[in-house]
Design a protein around this motif. Structure first.
Motif, PDB file in Angstrom:
ATOM      1  N   UNK A 267       0.919  -1.160   0.093  1.00  0.00           N
ATOM      2  CA  UNK A 267      -0.091   0.043   0.055  1.00  0.00           C
ATOM      3  C   UNK A 267       0.980   1.246   0.049  1.00  0.00           C
ATOM      4  N   UNK A 268       1.882   1.057   0.731  1.00  0.00           N
ATOM      5  CA  UNK A 268       2.974   2.381   0.429  1.00  0.00           C
ATOM      6  C   UNK A 268       3.500   2.763  -0.642  1.00  0.00           C
ATOM      7  N   UNK A 269       3.934   1.869  -1.256  1.00  0.00           N
ATOM      8  CA  UNK A 269       4.353   1.664  -2.612  1.00  0.00           C
ATOM      9  C   UNK A 269       3.283   2.461  -3.830  1.00  0.00           C
ATOM     10  N   UNK A 270       2.064   1.806  -3.362  1.00  0.00           N
ATOM     11  CA  UNK A 270       0.903   2.386  -4.150  1.00  0.00           C
ATOM     12  C   UNK A 270       0.771   3.915  -3.774  1.00  0.00           C
ATOM     13  N   UNK A 271       1.221   4.239  -2.846  1.00  0.00           N
ATOM     14  CA  UNK A 271       1.039   5.781  -2.378  1.00  0.00           C
ATOM     15  C   UNK A 271       2.208   6.325  -2.867  1.00  0.00           C
ATOM     16  N   UNK A 272       3.302   5.895  -3.524  1.00  0.00           N
ATOM     17  CA  UNK A 272       4.253   6.543  -3.667  1.00  0.00           C
ATOM     18  C   UNK A 272       5.513   6.840  -2.778  1.00  0.00           C
ATOM     19  N   UNK A 273       5.186   6.047  -1.615  1.00  0.00           N
ATOM     20  CA  UNK A 273       6.143   5.902  -0.633  1.00  0.00           C
ATOM     21  C   UNK A 273       7.149   5.027  -0.698  1.00  0.00           C
TER      22      UNK A 273
END
Length: 292
Positions: A267-273
């Motif tokens: 989910x963090x990757x999906x948010x760009x983190x």
């Protein structure tokens, strides 16, 4: 062997006990031999006294004579080591063996009863230490009692020579016996400590994984030690099982959070983190490896 060696301690104790026993035995045997020798020599002196008393005669003129001297040749040699003397205490007449030459036995002034045998240690000719047996007999002559003091002595140097020879033989015998017993004690110590060597071999087998417990077929004295070691090994196995169970529980408990953490990373990757996600993923991978 080190100074803490049980084998060395037992060997030293055995050697000390053996040495003391042999010394006491040697002293006891020497004392017994000395007593026996003096009894035997005393019997010989008493025999000479009886021979002398049976050979004494009074002549018509009242002179005291000896019809037959004792047969031992030492009586005939000057200072030959064996001496006899007969004193008529009534008249002061003195008869003596040739071995006394011009001297006489210096007897103590004790009270003799007829038939009693007295034993003395005196200094004889040439300063020799003598063992003396003497007896008083009463002989009737012309309706009067004559008191005859018969003495026979032997040089104690002869007894000491016999005693010294016996001591040499006893010492040699006891030394040989001591060597034999010492070898026997060594075998006894080695055989007695053999079960300890077996325990050491069994512990080596346990350490290498070839065995799990010590063999309980041991002597009664060693059995408590074997039982305690086996109980310790049993407790160690049980503790290891519990540790493994706790480790498995811990690993199982970490799997669910790690799975959830993986979802959070996505989910963090999906948010760009992406940077934070990569750091968390690295930590999660490390935790998973530890759990595995």
């Amino acid at each position: 062997m080190s100074r803490h060696s049980l084998r060395l301690r037992l060997s030293v104790i055995s050697g000390v006990v053996l040495a003391i026993s042999l010394v006491v035995t040697g002293i006891g045997l020497t004392e017994l031999f000395t007593r026996h020798l003096e009894r035997r020599v005393g019997q010989e002196l008493d025999t000479h006294v009886d021979q002398l008393s049976g050979s004494l005669r009074y002549g018509a003129s009242g002179g005291l004579t000896l019809t037959a001297e004792p047969a031992d040749p030492r009586f005939s040699r000057v200072f030959g080591g064996l001496y006899w003397q007969v004193m008529d205490t009534t008249t002061g007449k003195l008869l003596r063996s040739r071995s006394l030459w011009d001297s006489e036995l210096d007897l103590p002034c004790d009270l003799l009863k007829p038939g009693d045998v007295h034993v003395h240690d005196i200094t004889g000719p040439d300063g020799a230490a003598l063992l003396v047996h003497e007896q008083l007999i009463i002989v009737k002559f012309q309706s009067a009692d004559r008191r005859l003091r018969i003495s026979v002595a032997i040089d104690r140097a002869e007894l000491e020579a016999l005693k010294a020879g016996f001591v040499r033989d006893v010492v040699l015998t006891l030394v040989l016996l001591g060597c034999l017993l010492l070898a026997g004690f060594g075998f006894l110590v080695r055989a007695g400590l053999r079960p300890m060597d077996g325990i050491a071999e069994s512990l080596g087998a346990i350490r290498s994984g070839r065995a799990k417990r010590l063999d309980d077929d041991v002597p009664r004295e060693v059995a408590p030690l074997v039982d305690e070691v086996n109980a310790l090994l049993q407790a160690q196995d049980e503790a290891l099982v519990r540790a493994r169970d706790r480790a498995a529980d811990l690993a199982h408990g970490l799997k669910t959070p790690l799975t959830a953490l993986a979802a959070d990373i996505e989910r963090l990757r999906d948010k760009g983190e992406k940077a934070i996600a990569d750091d968390i993923e690295e930590l999660a991978s490390r935790m998973r490896r530890h759990a595995d």
